[in-house]
Design a protein around this motif. Structure first.
Motif: not given
Length: 178
Positions: A138-167
């Motif tokens: 729905l929204r077009v992002w530039s390649d540099p913006d997508l790279a930042i979002l990818l890093r943000l989301n990778m970190f967020s998913v890793a944090c969430l999955m680690a928390f789920i595993a611990i909980r």
């Protein structure tokens, strides 16, 4: 006279905990996008649409623990689908399907294996839909913006999955018979 409710079973307690963590973290996502990307904040605010659904899960748990344990991966899956449509595949939002699979694997008692299997199949079907039929974002992002979002989301998913595993670590999945 006050009526006391029986405590929630350990799996439902874990579900409620995860739901609260997601509810409390949702409002920060647009802030992260604003700080890290500098644009697309209005689009990222749309991610807050699912917050009331996650907020409902702790309240559903008191009425129907199974429905709450089903609701968390369902809401998470639909939220991931929406965010993938909003941000596009390059943003890494589809990685949150991994957390939904993890919740499908961990949120059910052994006697609820058909619910567990059905939930895993549901998440997989939505994942396939997102991968092959979702269409452009729905929204077009530039390649540099997508790279930042990818890093943000990778970190967020890793944090969430680690928390789920611990909980969920060590929780008993055999329900005692009365």
């Amino acid at each position: 006279m006050t009526q006391t409710r029986p405590p929630l079973d350990p799996l439902t307690q874990a579900t409620v905990t995860i739901a609260w963590v997601i509810v409390f973290n949702k409002p920060f996502y647009p802030v992260y996008v604003w700080y890290l990307v500098g644009n697309g904040v209005a689009a990222s605010c749309a991610t807050l649409l699912a917050a009331p659904l996650f907020l409902a899960i702790p309240f559903i748990a008191r009425q129907s623990p199974l429905m709450a344990r089903l609701a968390l991966p369902i809401v998470g899956t639909l939220d991931t689908l929406f965010e993938t449509k909003l941000f596009g595949h390059g943003s890494g939002t589809a990685l949150f399907f991994g957390a939904c699979f993890m919740l499908s694997a961990l949120s059910f008692f052994a006697q609820e294996k058909w619910w567990q299997r059905g939930m895993a199949a549901f998440v997989f079907a939505v994942f396939l839909f997102a991968q092959y039929l979702l269409g452009p974002p729905l929204r077009v992002w530039s390649d540099p913006d997508l790279a930042i979002l990818l890093r943000l989301n990778m970190f967020s998913v890793a944090c969430l999955m680690a928390f789920i595993a611990i909980r969920y670590a060590g929780l008993e999945t055999r329900r005692e018979r009365h």
